[in-house]
Write a protein that holds these residues in place. Structure first.
Motif, PDB file in Angstrom:
ATOM      1  N   VAL A 151       0.847  -1.186   0.000  1.00 46.00           N
ATOM      2  CA  VAL A 151       0.000   0.000   0.000  1.00 46.00           C
ATOM      3  C   VAL A 151       0.884   1.237   0.000  1.00 46.00           C
ATOM      4  O   VAL A 151       1.685   1.452   0.916  1.00 46.00           O
ATOM      5  N   ARG A 152       0.726   2.063  -1.021  1.00 42.78           N
ATOM      6  CA  ARG A 152       1.500   3.302  -1.105  1.00 42.78           C
ATOM      7  C   ARG A 152       0.773   4.453  -0.413  1.00 42.78           C
ATOM      8  O   ARG A 152       1.387   5.292   0.234  1.00 42.78           O
ATOM      9  N   ASP A 153      -0.541   4.516  -0.547  1.00 42.08           N
ATOM     10  CA  ASP A 153      -1.303   5.632   0.029  1.00 42.08           C
ATOM     11  C   ASP A 153      -2.755   5.190   0.159  1.00 42.08           C
ATOM     12  O   ASP A 153      -3.262   4.415  -0.658  1.00 42.08           O
ATOM     13  N   LEU A 154      -3.410   5.682   1.197  1.00 38.46           N
ATOM     14  CA  LEU A 154      -4.819   5.370   1.429  1.00 38.46           C
ATOM     15  C   LEU A 154      -5.440   6.507   2.217  1.00 38.46           C
ATOM     16  O   LEU A 154      -4.864   6.991   3.189  1.00 38.46           O
ATOM     17  N   GLY A 155      -6.616   6.937   1.778  1.00 41.76           N
ATOM     18  CA  GLY A 155      -7.347   7.980   2.494  1.00 41.76           C
ATOM     19  C   GLY A 155      -8.835   7.708   2.420  1.00 41.76           C
ATOM     20  O   GLY A 155      -9.341   7.273   1.379  1.00 41.76           O
ATOM     21  N   ALA A 156      -9.534   7.970   3.511  1.00 43.12           N
ATOM     22  CA  ALA A 156     -10.973   7.730   3.558  1.00 43.12           C
ATOM     23  C   ALA A 156     -11.645   8.800   4.395  1.00 43.12           C
ATOM     24  O   ALA A 156     -11.098   9.240   5.411  1.00 43.12           O
ATOM     25  N   LEU A 157     -12.843   9.210   3.965  1.00 41.74           N
ATOM     26  CA  LEU A 157     -13.559  10.283   4.652  1.00 41.74           C
ATOM     27  C   LEU A 157     -14.347   9.809   5.855  1.00 41.74           C
ATOM     28  O   LEU A 157     -14.750  10.624   6.687  1.00 41.74           O
ATOM     29  N   ASP A 158     -14.620   8.488   5.957  1.00 40.44           N
ATOM     30  CA  ASP A 158     -15.415   7.992   7.082  1.00 40.44           C
ATOM     31  C   ASP A 158     -15.056   6.533   7.342  1.00 40.44           C
ATOM     32  O   ASP A 158     -14.399   5.886   6.519  1.00 40.44           O
ATOM     33  N   PRO A 159     -15.483   5.974   8.486  1.00 46.38           N
ATOM     34  CA  PRO A 159     -15.097   4.597   8.831  1.00 46.38           C
ATOM     35  C   PRO A 159     -15.537   3.560   7.812  1.00 46.38           C
ATOM     36  O   PRO A 159     -14.794   2.615   7.527  1.00 46.38           O
ATOM     37  N   ALA A 160     -16.746   3.686   7.256  1.00 47.23           N
ATOM     38  CA  ALA A 160     -17.206   2.696   6.301  1.00 47.23           C
ATOM     39  C   ALA A 160     -16.346   2.683   5.044  1.00 47.23           C
ATOM     40  O   ALA A 160     -16.016   1.617   4.507  1.00 47.23           O
TER      41      ALA A 160
END
Length: 409
Positions: A242-251
């Motif tokens: 994994v190079r990068d990961l972003g999420a706006l909410d838990p789901a």
């Protein structure tokens, strides 16, 4: 020996950068990445040491805005590309560049300087403290189960070519910056570094891949990763890096991790830079089989103590007098009264008796809320002069979420 320290001229960039490459082993930078570095170098904020016509030292400072506790984006100097030629070591040349650079940062009105260190033992003597850590892990997906948050099934994961997703990724990243101390607002051209993928750097892995997490047609997360296939007599055992990961909410976060941990023909998910409080640690069934490790990341230096401490908020009311030692930037030395809470803060000079004594290095370490003044006191680096002051400061300086630097500079 006579050397000249001066602001970098645009025509000198190639020689300046070649000195940097030589200092870091002599391997030339990938042409695509080199092109971006040249485009984003701020010449007026960069300096070089010259011995005759030869460049023997380099240092730069990107003009960032960094999230601090409370969500404000504070102007900060991102110290970068620091080197001294092997032929010119142990002559105080690095110290002369650090001296010039911090004087410049002060003149620019930026209260904080930042860096990531190739060798973490170097920069403490210039007042930098380690303020964030990064979490590394290798998740054994053949044995570890994932319990995802409610609502995950309502998120769809869609494969997209990385260049096509870049604008969406940047939009999501920008929304995440104010949510976590230590994150940097990306300036134009920086997004190009996100998807550079030279074949010679893949080490047997796939080209860069990307998925977007979407809810009702709207992007709510992203992941950039590669796959390195591998087999043994028992079958496939590939690795997802994994190079990068972003999420706006838990789901959305759960949907991305479930996807990464479920890719066919793989048995390991490797992550190299995640926040120390990253939520996947509480989704996995067996944290030991994820082999978590910590490493220092962002080093922080307060260039203007009063302005820097006023720029953030505090998670509990605090009224404390700090006796600050700062030999390298003496304008910071002395007593400062900090009063603040979750709404704001004031930090001014005072003649009142000190409650805590520490150096500016400790203030830098504690600044983003990831290092407790109490932990520093336990190491003998903060002295409590008024009973109870340490506990008050430890609570106030904290952050509800761990500070994190998502990418280097």
């Amino acid at each position: 020996m006579t050397t000249e320290l001066r602001v970098l001229r645009p025509a000198e960039w190639a020689q300046w950068f070649e000195q940097l490459e030589l200092a870091f082993g002599g391997l030339p930078e990938n042409p695509q990445r080199r092109e971006v570095w040249e485009a984003i170098t701020e010449h007026e904020r960069s300096i070089g040491l010259w011995d005759g016509e030869r460049c023997v030292g380099t240092a730069g400072a990107f003009s960032f805005r960094m999230c601090v506790p409370g969500g404000a984006l504070v102007p900060a100097a991102g110290v970068t590309m620091v080197s001294v030629a092997a032929t010119h070591r142990r002559r105080s040349l690095l110290t002369s560049m650090m001296r010039r650079q911090l004087d410049d940062v002060r003149s620019w009105g930026e209260s904080v300087a930042l860096l990531t260190a190739s060798e973490p033992g170097i920069y403490g003597r210039y007042g930098y403290g380690i303020a964030t850590q990064q979490l590394r892990a290798a998740i054994d997906t053949a044995r570890v189960r994932l319990a995802v948050p409610p609502g995950t099934d309502g998120v769809v994961v869609r494969q997209v070519a990385p260049p096509e997703a870049l604008a969406t990724i940047e939009g999501l990243y920008a929304r995440l910056v104010p949510t976590r101390p230590g994150m940097l607002e990306r300036r134009p051209e920086w997004e190009r570094l996100t998807v550079i993928d030279p074949p010679e750097e893949r080490d047997g892995g796939s080209p860069l891949q990307c998925v977007l997490a979407e809810r009702d047609g709207e992007a709510v997360g992203y992941a950039l990763y590669t796959i390195k296939p591998a087999w043994d007599d028992a079958g496939p055992k590939g690795t997802v890096a994994v190079r990068d990961l972003g999420a706006l909410d838990p789901a959305a976060d759960g949907a991305l991790w479930r996807f990464l941990c479920g890719i066919d023909l793989t048995s390991t998910v490797e992550v190299g830079n995640r926040p120390v409080d990253d939520a996947w640690q509480h989704m996995v069934s067996d944290i030991r089989r994820c082999r978590p490790q910590l490493r220092d990341s962002l080093h922080v230096r307060l260039v203007d103590v009063g302005a820097a401490l006023e720029a953030r908020t505090y998670q509990a009311p605090v009224d404390v007098v700090l006796e600050v030692e700062d030999d390298f930037c003496p304008w910071n030395a002395g007593r400062w009264r900090l009063t603040g809470d979750a709404k704001g803060a004031v930090c001014v000079r005072t003649d009142e008796a000190a409650d805590l004594a520490l150096t500016v290095r400790e203030l830098g370490a504690a600044y983003l809320g990831g290092v407790s003044p109490a932990a520093l006191a336990a190491a003998g680096r903060v002295r409590e002069l008024r009973a109870g002051a340490l506990g008050e400061a430890a609570v106030a300086f904290g952050s509800p979420v761990a500070p994190w630097l998502p990418h280097g500079f």
